[in-house]
Write a protein that holds these residues in place. Structure first.
Motif, PDB file in Angstrom:
ATOM      1  N   ILE A  70       0.833  -1.198   0.000  1.00 45.94           N
ATOM      2  CA  ILE A  70       0.000   0.000   0.000  1.00 45.94           C
ATOM      3  C   ILE A  70       0.874   1.257   0.000  1.00 45.94           C
ATOM      4  N   ASP A  71       1.964   1.218   0.734  1.00 41.57           N
ATOM      5  CA  ASP A  71       2.887   2.351   0.751  1.00 41.57           C
ATOM      6  C   ASP A  71       3.420   2.632  -0.655  1.00 41.57           C
ATOM      7  N   ASN A  72       3.768   1.590  -1.373  1.00 42.24           N
ATOM      8  CA  ASN A  72       4.246   1.760  -2.751  1.00 42.24           C
ATOM      9  C   ASN A  72       3.165   2.370  -3.636  1.00 42.24           C
ATOM     10  N   ARG A  73       1.935   1.922  -3.450  1.00 47.82           N
ATOM     11  CA  ARG A  73       0.834   2.462  -4.251  1.00 47.82           C
ATOM     12  C   ARG A  73       0.561   3.932  -3.912  1.00 47.82           C
ATOM     13  N   ILE A  74       0.696   4.285  -2.633  1.00 48.49           N
ATOM     14  CA  ILE A  74       0.511   5.689  -2.241  1.00 48.49           C
ATOM     15  C   ILE A  74       1.630   6.549  -2.835  1.00 48.49           C
ATOM     16  N   VAL A  98      -5.176  11.687   3.759  1.00 50.01           N
ATOM     17  CA  VAL A  98      -6.080  10.751   4.448  1.00 50.01           C
ATOM     18  C   VAL A  98      -5.483   9.345   4.439  1.00 50.01           C
ATOM     19  N   LEU A  99      -4.948   8.938   3.290  1.00 52.94           N
ATOM     20  CA  LEU A  99      -4.352   7.600   3.192  1.00 52.94           C
ATOM     21  C   LEU A  99      -3.149   7.455   4.120  1.00 52.94           C
ATOM     22  N   ARG A 100      -2.329   8.484   4.204  1.00 51.67           N
ATOM     23  CA  ARG A 100      -1.156   8.427   5.104  1.00 51.67           C
ATOM     24  C   ARG A 100      -1.592   8.334   6.567  1.00 51.67           C
ATOM     25  N   GLN A 101      -2.661   9.027   6.929  1.00 60.17           N
ATOM     26  CA  GLN A 101      -3.163   8.925   8.305  1.00 60.17           C
ATOM     27  C   GLN A 101      -3.621   7.494   8.603  1.00 60.17           C
ATOM     28  N   LYS A 102      -4.346   6.926   7.676  1.00 60.41           N
ATOM     29  CA  LYS A 102      -4.824   5.543   7.854  1.00 60.41           C
ATOM     30  C   LYS A 102      -3.648   4.566   7.854  1.00 60.41           C
ATOM     31  N   GLN A 103      -2.651   4.868   7.031  1.00 57.40           N
ATOM     32  CA  GLN A 103      -1.467   4.020   6.992  1.00 57.40           C
ATOM     33  C   GLN A 103      -0.730   4.078   8.333  1.00 57.40           C
ATOM     34  N   ASN A 104      -0.622   5.261   8.918  1.00 55.64           N
ATOM     35  CA  ASN A 104       0.018   5.390  10.236  1.00 55.64           C
ATOM     36  C   ASN A 104      -0.747   4.622  11.305  1.00 55.64           C
ATOM     37  N   GLU A 105      -2.067   4.680  11.218  1.00 55.11           N
ATOM     38  CA  GLU A 105      -2.892   3.908  12.155  1.00 55.11           C
ATOM     39  C   GLU A 105      -2.609   2.411  12.010  1.00 55.11           C
ATOM     40  N   SER A 138     -10.200   2.666   1.551  1.00 57.10           N
ATOM     41  CA  SER A 138      -9.932   4.094   1.346  1.00 57.10           C
ATOM     42  C   SER A 138      -9.053   4.324   0.132  1.00 57.10           C
ATOM     43  N   TYR A 139      -8.080   3.447  -0.037  1.00 56.62           N
ATOM     44  CA  TYR A 139      -7.200   3.585  -1.222  1.00 56.62           C
ATOM     45  C   TYR A 139      -8.018   3.410  -2.505  1.00 56.62           C
ATOM     46  N   ASN A 140      -8.839   2.395  -2.544  1.00 53.91           N
ATOM     47  CA  ASN A 140      -9.655   2.138  -3.745  1.00 53.91           C
ATOM     48  C   ASN A 140     -10.626   3.293  -4.020  1.00 53.91           C
ATOM     49  N   GLU A 141     -11.222   3.835  -2.972  1.00 57.70           N
ATOM     50  CA  GLU A 141     -12.101   4.994  -3.134  1.00 57.70           C
ATOM     51  C   GLU A 141     -11.316   6.195  -3.625  1.00 57.70           C
ATOM     52  N   ALA A 142     -10.104   6.358  -3.076  1.00 59.50           N
ATOM     53  CA  ALA A 142      -9.273   7.491  -3.470  1.00 59.50           C
ATOM     54  C   ALA A 142      -8.921   7.409  -4.953  1.00 59.50           C
ATOM     55  N   ILE A 143      -8.582   6.243  -5.397  1.00 57.80           N
ATOM     56  CA  ILE A 143      -8.242   6.047  -6.809  1.00 57.80           C
ATOM     57  C   ILE A 143      -9.431   6.419  -7.692  1.00 57.80           C
TER      58      ILE A 143
END
Length: 147
Positions: A70-74, A98-105, A138-143
């Motif tokens: 996921i980090d690579n995709r972000i 938003v994705l980075r916040q969720k990734q940190n979580e 969230s990533y899929n929605e973001a895309i």
């Protein structure tokens, strides 16, 4: 007659000695068996703990790989954001934040999992799965919003 008494005394003494010897050897067998059971129980506990540690570590690696993916995709999204027009760039940046916040979580949950004891890591697993699922969603929605 004396000889008969003497033989009976010796016979009785041998009987008592033999009986006491059997009692001691049976007690020794019982103690040995108890020690064997204790040793086997300890070995079973160690094998179980080792198995659970291995399962926890395998799961941790699996989650770590998913987070790396996921980090690579972000990061790819960030590259696209850099190339995008000004209006689209701000949209990308919002989504990436938003994705980075969720990734940190998710990373925090992963750390909790790594430091969790053998007896508690299974309880954390569902929380980690939920955070990963939310991040992926969230990533899929973001895309879909930025493309």
């Amino acid at each position: 007659m004396r000889r008969k008494e003497w033989i009976m005394t010796i016979g009785f003494s041998l009987f008592v000695i033999t009986a006491c010897g059997k009692e001691k050897s049976e007690k020794a067998k019982t103690e040995l068996t108890a020690k064997d059971v204790q040793r086997q129980a300890q070995e079973a506990l160690e094998v179980t703990q080792s198995y659970l540690e291995k399962k926890r570590d395998e799961y941790w690696m699996e989650v770590k790989e998913k987070l790396n993916d996921i980090d690579n995709r972000i990061e790819e999204l960030e590259k696209e954001a850099d190339k995008a027009a000004t209006e689209a760039k701000s949209k990308y940046k919002e989504v990436i934040e938003v994705l980075r916040q969720k990734q940190n979580e998710a990373q925090n949950k992963l750390q909790e999992l790594k430091s969790a004891g053998i007896d508690t890591w299974e309880d954390l697993k569902s929380g980690v799965n939920a955070v990963l699922k939310d991040l992926e969603k969230s990533y899929n929605e973001a895309i879909s919003h930025v493309k």
